[in-house]
Design a protein around this motif. Structure first.
Motif, PDB file in Angstrom:
ATOM      1  N   GLY B 199      22.819  38.165  20.068  1.00 40.14           N
ATOM      2  CA  GLY B 199      23.948  37.710  19.257  1.00 40.14           C
ATOM      3  C   GLY B 199      24.223  36.227  19.395  1.00 40.14           C
ATOM      4  N   PRO B 200      25.150  35.710  18.520  1.00 41.80           N
ATOM      5  CA  PRO B 200      25.497  34.301  18.597  1.00 41.80           C
ATOM      6  C   PRO B 200      26.475  34.067  19.726  1.00 41.80           C
ATOM      7  N   THR B 201      25.992  33.673  20.840  1.00 39.75           N
ATOM      8  CA  THR B 201      26.893  33.480  21.973  1.00 39.75           C
ATOM      9  C   THR B 201      26.341  32.396  22.878  1.00 39.75           C
ATOM     10  N   ASN B 202      27.201  31.968  23.750  1.00 42.49           N
ATOM     11  CA  ASN B 202      26.915  30.811  24.583  1.00 42.49           C
ATOM     12  C   ASN B 202      26.027  31.216  25.765  1.00 42.49           C
ATOM     13  N   ALA B 203      24.747  30.873  25.706  1.00 43.72           N
ATOM     14  CA  ALA B 203      23.841  31.249  26.790  1.00 43.72           C
ATOM     15  C   ALA B 203      23.707  30.103  27.771  1.00 43.72           C
ATOM     16  N   GLN B 204      24.311  30.264  28.941  1.00 43.38           N
ATOM     17  CA  GLN B 204      24.216  29.231  29.970  1.00 43.38           C
ATOM     18  C   GLN B 204      22.788  29.158  30.506  1.00 43.38           C
ATOM     19  N   PRO B 205      22.366  27.963  30.898  1.00 44.67           N
ATOM     20  CA  PRO B 205      20.995  27.835  31.395  1.00 44.67           C
ATOM     21  C   PRO B 205      20.811  28.494  32.772  1.00 44.67           C
ATOM     22  N   LEU B 206      19.582  28.823  33.082  1.00 46.88           N
ATOM     23  CA  LEU B 206      19.221  29.299  34.423  1.00 46.88           C
ATOM     24  C   LEU B 206      18.296  28.268  35.055  1.00 46.88           C
ATOM     25  N   HIS B 207      18.138  28.366  36.363  1.00 47.44           N
ATOM     26  CA  HIS B 207      17.261  27.434  37.067  1.00 47.44           C
ATOM     27  C   HIS B 207      16.262  28.221  37.906  1.00 47.44           C
ATOM     28  N   GLU B 208      15.062  27.701  38.020  1.00 46.37           N
ATOM     29  CA  GLU B 208      14.039  28.357  38.845  1.00 46.37           C
ATOM     30  C   GLU B 208      14.517  28.553  40.284  1.00 46.37           C
ATOM     31  N   ARG B 209      15.439  27.656  40.731  1.00 50.84           N
ATOM     32  CA  ARG B 209      15.896  27.783  42.112  1.00 50.84           C
ATOM     33  C   ARG B 209      16.587  29.112  42.376  1.00 50.84           C
ATOM     34  N   MET B 210      17.113  29.742  41.292  1.00 41.22           N
ATOM     35  CA  MET B 210      17.855  30.980  41.489  1.00 41.22           C
ATOM     36  C   MET B 210      16.927  32.099  41.974  1.00 41.22           C
ATOM     37  N   TRP B 211      15.646  31.996  41.703  1.00 35.54           N
ATOM     38  CA  TRP B 211      14.695  32.941  42.303  1.00 35.54           C
ATOM     39  C   TRP B 211      13.637  32.184  43.130  1.00 35.54           C
ATOM     40  N   GLY B 212      14.004  30.979  43.539  1.00 36.02           N
ATOM     41  CA  GLY B 212      13.071  30.154  44.302  1.00 36.02           C
ATOM     42  C   GLY B 212      13.012  30.587  45.758  1.00 36.02           C
ATOM     43  N   SER B 213      12.100  29.967  46.499  1.00 38.48           N
ATOM     44  CA  SER B 213      11.960  30.324  47.906  1.00 38.48           C
ATOM     45  C   SER B 213      12.641  29.305  48.810  1.00 38.48           C
ATOM     46  N   GLY B 214      13.313  28.301  48.239  1.00 40.49           N
ATOM     47  CA  GLY B 214      14.021  27.329  49.073  1.00 40.49           C
ATOM     48  C   GLY B 214      13.098  26.736  50.108  1.00 40.49           C
ATOM     49  N   PHE B 215      13.522  26.819  51.381  1.00 36.45           N
ATOM     50  CA  PHE B 215      12.679  26.253  52.441  1.00 36.45           C
ATOM     51  C   PHE B 215      11.625  27.238  52.935  1.00 36.45           C
ATOM     52  N   LEU B 216      11.627  28.475  52.403  1.00 35.35           N
ATOM     53  CA  LEU B 216      10.534  29.389  52.751  1.00 35.35           C
ATOM     54  C   LEU B 216       9.284  28.964  51.976  1.00 35.35           C
ATOM     55  N   PRO B 217       8.102  29.286  52.492  1.00 38.09           N
ATOM     56  CA  PRO B 217       6.892  28.919  51.750  1.00 38.09           C
ATOM     57  C   PRO B 217       6.904  29.467  50.319  1.00 38.09           C
ATOM     58  N   ALA B 218       6.231  28.722  49.430  1.00 36.82           N
ATOM     59  CA  ALA B 218       6.295  29.016  47.998  1.00 36.82           C
ATOM     60  C   ALA B 218       5.805  30.420  47.660  1.00 36.82           C
ATOM     61  N   LYS B 219       4.996  31.021  48.532  1.00 39.53           N
ATOM     62  CA  LYS B 219       4.456  32.332  48.161  1.00 39.53           C
ATOM     63  C   LYS B 219       5.534  33.406  48.103  1.00 39.53           C
ATOM     64  N   TYR B 220       6.730  33.105  48.634  1.00 38.57           N
ATOM     65  CA  TYR B 220       7.792  34.102  48.591  1.00 38.57           C
ATOM     66  C   TYR B 220       8.684  33.985  47.361  1.00 38.57           C
ATOM     67  N   GLN B 221       8.421  32.995  46.508  1.00 43.67           N
ATOM     68  CA  GLN B 221       9.314  32.843  45.364  1.00 43.67           C
ATOM     69  C   GLN B 221       9.056  33.928  44.329  1.00 43.67           C
ATOM     70  N   GLY B 222      10.092  34.185  43.503  1.00 45.61           N
ATOM     71  CA  GLY B 222       9.966  35.202  42.470  1.00 45.61           C
ATOM     72  C   GLY B 222       8.889  34.817  41.475  1.00 45.61           C
ATOM     73  N   VAL B 223       8.111  35.804  41.047  1.00 47.26           N
ATOM     74  CA  VAL B 223       7.089  35.551  40.033  1.00 47.26           C
ATOM     75  C   VAL B 223       7.672  35.960  38.690  1.00 47.26           C
ATOM     76  N   ARG B 224       7.733  35.000  37.778  1.00 45.01           N
ATOM     77  CA  ARG B 224       8.339  35.287  36.484  1.00 45.01           C
ATOM     78  C   ARG B 224       7.373  36.060  35.605  1.00 45.01           C
ATOM     79  N   PHE B 225       7.809  37.210  35.100  1.00 46.84           N
ATOM     80  CA  PHE B 225       7.036  37.953  34.106  1.00 46.84           C
ATOM     81  C   PHE B 225       7.608  37.597  32.747  1.00 46.84           C
ATOM     82  N   SER B 226       6.735  37.176  31.832  1.00 45.55           N
ATOM     83  CA  SER B 226       7.212  36.782  30.510  1.00 45.55           C
ATOM     84  C   SER B 226       6.561  37.661  29.463  1.00 45.55           C
ATOM     85  N   PRO B 227       7.199  37.786  28.318  1.00 46.69           N
ATOM     86  CA  PRO B 227       6.539  38.521  27.243  1.00 46.69           C
ATOM     87  C   PRO B 227       5.364  37.703  26.722  1.00 46.69           C
ATOM     88  N   GLY B 228       4.428  38.359  26.069  1.00 48.57           N
ATOM     89  CA  GLY B 228       3.332  37.614  25.454  1.00 48.57           C
ATOM     90  C   GLY B 228       2.023  37.795  26.191  1.00 48.57           C
TER      91      GLY B 228
END
Lengths: 1012, 481
Positions: B199-228
């Motif tokens: 619908g027509p509504t205000n979609a606030q942005p998201l950031h990769e950090r929200m599923w990031g690994s921070g100071f943990l090694p990168a292999k623990y970060q969330g893997v994004r599944f996308s359509p396509g």
């Protein structure tokens, strides 16, 4: 069980550097090496520097305090007498209620640790100043047995330590491996064909050193060194919070590259970046350098509280400065005294006071009309822009001068106009809407309100084309009204355009408008924003019930309708960020332009001239003065010149900088770090535990910078050489390169660290000199092949040469280099290489507006440090290879090994394209046989000949792949179509696809993405 | 090389292998081998042995933008008598407001324009907007007393996901994948899927950090599944490279890498070989997972009209169930568009159209498969919304500003009290009057359900042992079954 026992032995041998020394029981324990880590990790939280959380009045990080009786009356430590020391009694207690550390802390001392504490007390409980805070003194070189091996003083320290563990260094790596290692370490790029030939053919004794010098002179050296510094400086191309808009700071990044290439001494490098603007007669370059501390994230979200984020920005500067120059984790001290290190909350805010006087705002400039950057910034016009602006500005000031001196209106003329104004009412006639189109937005004509109803589906920009009709025979002005359509709606009204219906828009047909006086709904200055034909400036319209907003425009040339048919007009409105529906309505008038006046003016005219107040008379006179034809003409010219100037200014590059407010802001200790809980006021001071700032230094950023690189400061040199060491060996002498505090790791070679730090300062902070010293060492030149897994598995003793996977940037840069695609331009704005589609759309605000559009041509093949870095969605290949988000200062990247990296190397178009061009090089330049072509490929990618086994694998692969593509030629063509770069089309597609596949295999090799 | 050396080298290899792919067994081995020093333990990572876990996995249905608790979950029937009256100052107190309504002259109360009904045996009041979720009222454990510290989207979502308002710390999913590893060697331990509102509504942005690994090694970060074409980035082979050719190429590559391993004896090389093999397996397992053509028509009927559109919340819910079936530890969906500052009634209606039916279907599916017993569902956003209207209030229209002081979020499945309501707010859903739950408490509870003591899951960074709940967090006993 038996294998396990063996394994434990193995791990203990290699586990820490200190453990090898444990065996030589004769040597007394050393506080810094053996005891402080135990106390810090297990005891300091409650018995350390933080006074407010100290338990039982016991402090263990200071000897006098630890020896004093605590609240219980017992002394924790009685030197020479472990049995009388309550510390020992408590750690050995079997009682859960008295044992230390307490069970709820989840800390547990090992038997070895307990034993060490006992022995240390028995030996007299001697304390040492924390090693990192001790002054850097000259260090004598240790004696070694295998002195023939030694090439530089570094080697004496390394060898002495190896010999202590009965180990002998590894043999020197072969020439090819060494040259490749050297090139990657000093430039981030593999050696070129010419480099290899030149080096292999150089028989002189100093061939190696000459190669080092050549690489240090390469402009790519600065790029390589900059990559680590960009992490430290949290450099990125966007602001990082919420909508994550772009910023411009590439001038700062280029300054860093230049500084490294010019071998700017590190003290000057420090001073210019922290306080270049405060240097006497600061140059443009020195001001650009201060962008270092504007690289932090900036919040532009609507509704944030500016003070809250100003506190974040300044805290970030404190934490970054402390980490980069002092190797200290100051973030702990933001809310309370540090738990482990002797830094107080007062120290934190004392440092903050240095960084708190920038003319910045806590909330960013979202929607700023011209500049993308949040102030303060400096302009960097090109000479051409500068010249154009000079001409325009001169014209502008001339026109303004003319305006200022134009005559005041005679009284008779004013009276004549007043009478006319009072006699002639201005009638606005609402037009009849005929049709409306607004692209994907829902739009319809409403006859009962004579308006076009437009509903915005999202925040994207929409163009509303509205056709209206009027019976007036002459149109001198129009009014565009925006009203609420039953529920609230709003939009950014960006632009407006008027023309006769049915005409194609062109310079001739589009009617020239200017803001008109017509009441006060949208003031003239605002209305002007809809007339500049750019979407950057806009008016926010947010009508309320029964309270529409409107803007009025006069036609510079009125429209006359001589025909019989009603006049049809087309009004084109651009708007964006719409929410909800809005009603758009157009009214027109044929009134004389000079009769369009604001209500306030009309009221003054209606009053008797004798009874007017002085202020009213003045307001009327000014209004009339601005309305006379000459002045209107001049005002138009001014508006036009201003527009031209703004158009150029919009293209002028800027860069973020620091500046200093004339009057300093007050700085307070913030209770628990909360921006709205100020405590005591503090002034700019350096941390109390470190050598004091000399009295002749100013208490500002310049003084702080000079103090950081002052002779007395024990940390800056140690921390900096450790990072340089880390960049070459993969691990610092202090592994925790960001933490030289008591929770950090003690140095593997403390004397070497001090020797290097001393040498660095003595050399005048010579960075290239230090890099050269390191790479000339025999230590560095060792082979990285392991001789045994048991000895030094983490290579902390440097039993081998360094071997580790390349940094994210260099994995890609190398592929571009070996394929010949690399565009070796230095500097400039960030570029957008290939990037998977759809990644932005899922997460960014708005629709369409924030799509990643890959660059063209050269931009696809620049070095990775120029890749556009969006903090909310960093380049996925960079992230996969452990690059940080660049949200905060990073001094050490982890190195992981994941399947996503493998997918990236195999399938990312960057690598698929590079593989094709590597294949093309093998095919075209590698001679006529499969053998020579493979050999050529190995020379390019690894600077060496293939081993027979490698050759055999790839020969079989060539045969098989060729057959596969020959059987399916279409697939060969498909493979060759990946990427924008055009290969040599004269080559046989099957052959090229075959060699592209071999190229891909090579680009995925462990040895290739690793520095060996 | 002598025997001892060979043994040790193999061990190191095995450790690398273990760290890369599997979970508890290796982690326990690591802790057995290096128990003395928490320092090395932290550096090695992953020495967490869950104790009596109730949940094996989590499906976190993140409603980004902050859904209005007043219109969905926190029934306040008395408010209809307060229409357009000023919110009493005694209720509003001294709390800070966003810059968006701080300047508002009045704070007129906006009762929800939606009807509420009681559902299930438990009689839970739920909004008419959620007919499908309502069918599962007896499964739901509603927390009405959640509160947060942040008042703007970016810091609030970052706090919800990482336990800290400013970026740089690992997300919940990253902590779990670090602490527990994966149950399925063929798939990542932490998967993220994002959908945009229809619908027509205000979609606030998201950031990769929200599923990031921070100071943990990168292999623990969330893997994004996308359509396509590429559900996981760079998953597909380039055109012209078939799966067979990729296999053959990998065999060549492995042969070359084994020569390198022989030459350098570096366990990293063995790990690299393993990671390429894992990548090859992902090339099969992920498309098989993402390809929903083996789902019966019933599935799509159940998940609703949007479920055949790849990338929709509904399609992502089907994928979430498929991931859960394959043992993926942490499945996080984000649905954007809940930021109804104005036109809330139409906006929230379309958001519920997007999410209600798929959420209900997911619960049904999991229950039918017995997976709800060991899967924890979390449904909610980053903060709540105000009882007073932002902007113009009419009989049929209103908006609501951000409200961090209280909001509702629900749990379902493994280990939580079904058909239960925890906590209570005042008559305006403005302040909490009973059993407040902080974000840290929520996270401590989620970890507890997974068998992890939140004070034990730590990582040494910059000299400090960090954890998801910082120095806070109490397990919310009241929601435990």
């Amino acid at each position: 069980m038996k294998p396990l026992a063996l394994l434990v032995v193995v791990l203990t041998v290699g586990h820490t550097v200190a453990s090898a020394q444990e065996s030589s029981n004769s040597e007394p324990l050393r506080f810094n090496r053996d005891i402080r880590p135990i106390l810090s990790d297990n005891c300091f939280t409650c018995h350390g520097p933080d006074a407010s959380h100290r338990q039982a009045g016991l402090r263990l990080d200071v000897r006098e305090q630890a020896l004093k009786p605590a609240e219980s009356g017992d002394a924790a430590i009685v030197p020479g007498n472990p049995a009388a020391s309550s510390l020992i009694a408590r750690i050995e207690s079997k009682d859960e209620s008295t044992v230390m550390p307490p069970p709820k802390s989840h800390k547990r001392l090992s038997a070895l640790q307990k034993e060490r504490l006992k022995r240390w007390i028995a030996e007299g409980a001697k304390y040492e100043l924390h090693w990192a805070f001790a002054t850097v003194e000259p260090v004598a070189l240790p004696a070694v047995n295998l002195s023939d091996w030694v090439r530089t003083p570094i080697d004496r320290f390394i060898l002495a330590r190896l010999e202590q563990s009965q180990l002998t260094p590894s043999p020197e790596a072969d020439h090819a491996t060494l040259l490749r290692r050297l090139s990657l370490d000093l430039t981030g790029l593999p050696p070129t064909w010419q480099d290899i030939e030149q080096y292999m053919n150089d028989r002189s004794t100093d061939a190696y050193e000459r190669a080092v010098d050549r690489l240090l002179r390469s402009p790519h050296y600065g790029e390589r060194m900059a990559v680590d510094w960009l992490d430290a400086a949290r450099f990125a191309d966007t602001n990082g919070y919420q909508v994550d808009r772009d910023r411009e700071t590439s001038a700062w990044r280029d300054w860093v590259i230049r500084a490294f290439n010019d071998n700017m001494p590190f003290d000057q490098f420090t001073i210019e970046q922290l306080a270049g603007d405060l240097l006497p007669n600061a140059t443009l370059s020195q001001r650009i350098a201060t962008g270092f501390h504007r690289n932090h994230m900036m919040n532009e979200e609507g509704g944030i509280i500016p003070d809250e984020f100003l506190a974040e920005y300044t805290a970030d500067r404190v934490e970054t400065t402390a980490a980069v120059w002092l190797g200290q984790t100051f973030n702990c001290a933001r809310c309370h005294d540090h738990k482990f290190d002797p830094f107080t909350q007062r120290d934190f805010y004392g440092l903050k006071a240095f960084f708190h006087n920038v003319s910045e705002r806590g909330v960013g400039n979202y929607g700023a009309p011209i500049r993308i950057n949040n102030p303060p910034f400096i302009r960097l016009p090109t000479p051409e822009q500068e010249q154009k602006l000079a001409v325009l500005n001169q014209q502008l000031s001339g026109t303004k001068q003319q305006l200022a001196t134009s005559a005041v209106e005679p009284v008779e003329q004013l009276n004549e106009w007043s009478q006319r104004l009072l006699a002639t009412p201005v009638l606005w006639q609402t037009t009849t809407p005929l049709r409306v189109d607004a692209g994907k937005a829902k739009a319809s004509v409403e006859s009962e309100t004579s308006a076009a109803r437009v509903e915005f589906p999202d925040a994207a920009a929409y163009t509303i084309t509205l056709r209206v009709e009027t019976n007036l025979k002459r149109v001198s002005a129009l009014r565009i009204e925006c009203a609420e359509a039953g529920m609230s709606g709003s939009a950014r009204w960006q632009d407006v355009r008027l023309q006769l219906a049915g005409e194609k828009p062109s310079a001739k047909t589009v009617k020239k408008l200017r803001p008109a006086e017509s009441g006060e709904s949208i003031v003239m200055a605002e209305v002007a924003k809809t007339l500049d034909d750019n979407r950057v400036t806009f008016v926010n319209v947010s009508p309320k019930v029964d309270n529409p907003v409107w803007g009025a425009f006069e036609l510079i040339e009125p429209i006359a309708n001589d025909g019989d048919q009603p006049l049809q007009l087309e009004v084109v409105i651009s708007a964006a960020y719409g929410t909800g529906p809005l009603l758009w309505r157009v009214a027109v008038t044929d009134a004389a332009i000079d009769l369009l006046v604001p209500e306030a003016i009309r009221a003054i005219v209606q009053s008797e001239p004798e009874k007017r107040s002085a202020a009213d008379a003045k307001q009327l006179a000014e209004f009339r003065a601005n309305s006379n034809p000459l002045r209107r003409e001049l005002n138009d010219q001014i508006a036009d010149l201003t527009r031209q100037i703004e158009a150029i200014e919009r293209d002028v590059k800027t860069t973020l900088v620091m500046d200093e407010l004339p009057k300093q802001r007050d700085t307070f200790i913030l209770m628990r770090g909360a921006y709205d809980k100020p405590g005591e006021r503090v002034t700019a001071t350096t941390p109390a535990v470190l050598p004091a700032m000399s009295n002749d230094l100013p208490r500002n950023r310049l003084g702080l910078a000079r103090w950081l690189v002052g002779r007395e400061n024990p940390l800056t040199a140690r921390v900096t050489v450790n990072r340089l060491w880390q960049s070459v060996f993969g691990t610092g002498l202090v592994r925790t390169s960001e933490d030289f505090g008591s929770q950090g790791e003690t140095p593997s070679h403390p004397e070497l660290l001090d020797w290097l730090a001393h040498e660095f300062v003595q050399s005048g902070w010579n960075v290239k000199g230090m890099m050269k010293l390191i790479v000339l060492s025999a230590t560095y030149r060792q082979s990285s092949a392991r001789r045994s897994a048991a000895a030094d598995p983490e290579n902390r003793l440097l039993l081998h040469g360094p071997r580790f996977r390349l940094q994210a940037e260099f994995v890609r840069d190398q592929a571009l280099a070996v394929s010949g695609l690399l565009v070796p331009l230095i500097g400039g704005p960030s570029v957008r290489p290939y990037h998977p589609p759809g990644l932005y759309e899922q997460v960014v605000a708005g629709s369409g507006a924030n799509t990643y559009v890959p660059g063209k041509g050269d931009e696809l093949h620049r070095r990775s440090l120029y890749t556009y870095w969006k903090r909310s969605v960093p380049n996925p290949a960079m992230l996969a290879f452990d690059a940080p988000f660049r949200e905060t200062c990073t001094l050490r990247r982890p190195r992981t090994n994941t399947p996503l990296q493998a997918l990236n190397l195999m399938n990312d178009p960057t690598f698929v394209e590079a593989a094709r061009f590597l294949g093309q090089r093998m095919l075209r330049d590698g001679g006529d046989s499969t053998d020579t072509r493979i050999a050529h490929g190995f020379q390019i990618v690894l600077a060496r000949q293939p081993r027979p086994a490698e050759l055999a694998v790839l020969k079989r692969a060539v045969e098989r792949t060729r057959q596969e593509f020959a059987a399916d030629p279409n697939s060969a063509k498909q493979l060759l179509e990946v990427g924008e770069a055009r290969h040599d089309t004269k080559l046989d597609p099957i052959e090229l696809a075959t060699w592209a596949t071999i190229g891909s295999t090579m680009l995925c090799m462990d040895e290739l993405i690793t520095k060996n | 090389m002598n025997t001892l050396d060979q043994l040790a080298l193999q061990l190191t290899r095995r450790q690398y292998l273990g760290r890369a792919a599997t979970g508890i067994g290796t982690a326990a081995l690591a802790s057995l081998l290096a128990p003395a020093s928490s320092r090395s333990q932290a550096a090695d990572g992953g020495a967490i042995k869950p104790v009596a876990p109730k949940a094996k996995r989590v499906i976190w249905l993140t409603q980004a933008g902050a859904p209005s608790q007043l219109d969905l979950f926190d029934y306040k029937p008395e408010l209809k008598h307060q229409f357009d009256k000023d919110l009493p100052e005694s209720v509003r107190g001294m709390q800070r407001l966003t810059g968006m309504t701080a300047g508002q002259k009045r704070f007129p109360v906006a009762p929800s324009s939606f009807k509420f009904h009681q559902h299930g045996d438990c009689g839970m009041w739920l909004s008419e907007l959620l007919p499908h979720i309502a069918k599962h009222a007896d499964e739901i454990c509603m927390i009405r007393s959640l509160h947060t510290e942040a008042i703007n989207h970016d810091p609030a979502m970052t706090l919800l996901q990482t336990g800290h308002q400013i970026g740089g710390r690992p997300s919940l999913g990253a902590w779990l994948s670090y602490g527990l590893g994966s149950e399925n060697a063929e798939l990542p331990a932490f998967v993220v899927m994002i959908s945009r509102p229809t619908g027509p509504t205000n979609a606030q942005p998201l950031h990769e950090r929200m599923w990031g690994s921070g100071f943990l090694p990168a292999k623990y970060q969330g893997v994004r599944f996308s359509p396509g074409k590429d559900p996981v980035l760079f998953l597909s082979n380039p055109p012209g490279i078939t799966a067979d050719r990729r296999r053959a190429m990998l065999d060549d590559l492995n042969a070359l890498n084994r020569i390198t391993l022989e030459a350098f004896q570096d366990p990293e090389t063995q790990a690299r070989i393993d990671q390429f093999e894992m990548a090859f397996r992902l090339q099969t397992s992920v498309p098989e997972l993402a390809n929903q053509s083996d789902e019966p028509a019933l599935t799509f009927d159940r998940y609703g009209p949007e479920s055949r559109k790849p990338g929709s919340f509904a399609a992502n819910c089907i994928l979430a169930r498929r991931l859960a079936e394959r043992g993926v530890r942490f499945i996080q969906l984000y649905h954007r568009g809940w930021d109804q500052h104005n036109n809330l009634p139409s906006g929230i209606r379309s958001q519920c159209y997007d999410t209600d039916q798929p959420t209900g279907a997911l619960l049904t599916d999991l229950k039918e498969r017995g997976l709800l017993d060991d899967t924890l569902i979390v449904w909610g956003g980053e903060f709540g919304r105000t009882a007073y209207s932002q902007g113009t209030l009419t009989a049929t229209n209103y908006g609501r500003d951000h409200h961090p002081r209280c909001y509702s979020l629900w749990l379902a499945g493994a280990g939580v009290k079904p058909g239960h309501i925890h906590g209570e707010t005042d008559d305006y859903s403005y302040n909490i009057v009973r059993d407040p739950v902080h974000i840290h408490d929520l996270n401590a509870t989620i970890l507890h359900l997974l068998g992890i003591d939140h004070t034990q899951l730590t990582y040494r960074f910059q000299g400090r042992d960090y954890r998801l709940t910082d120095v806070h967090g109490e397990i919310v006993r009241g929601v435990l079954a």
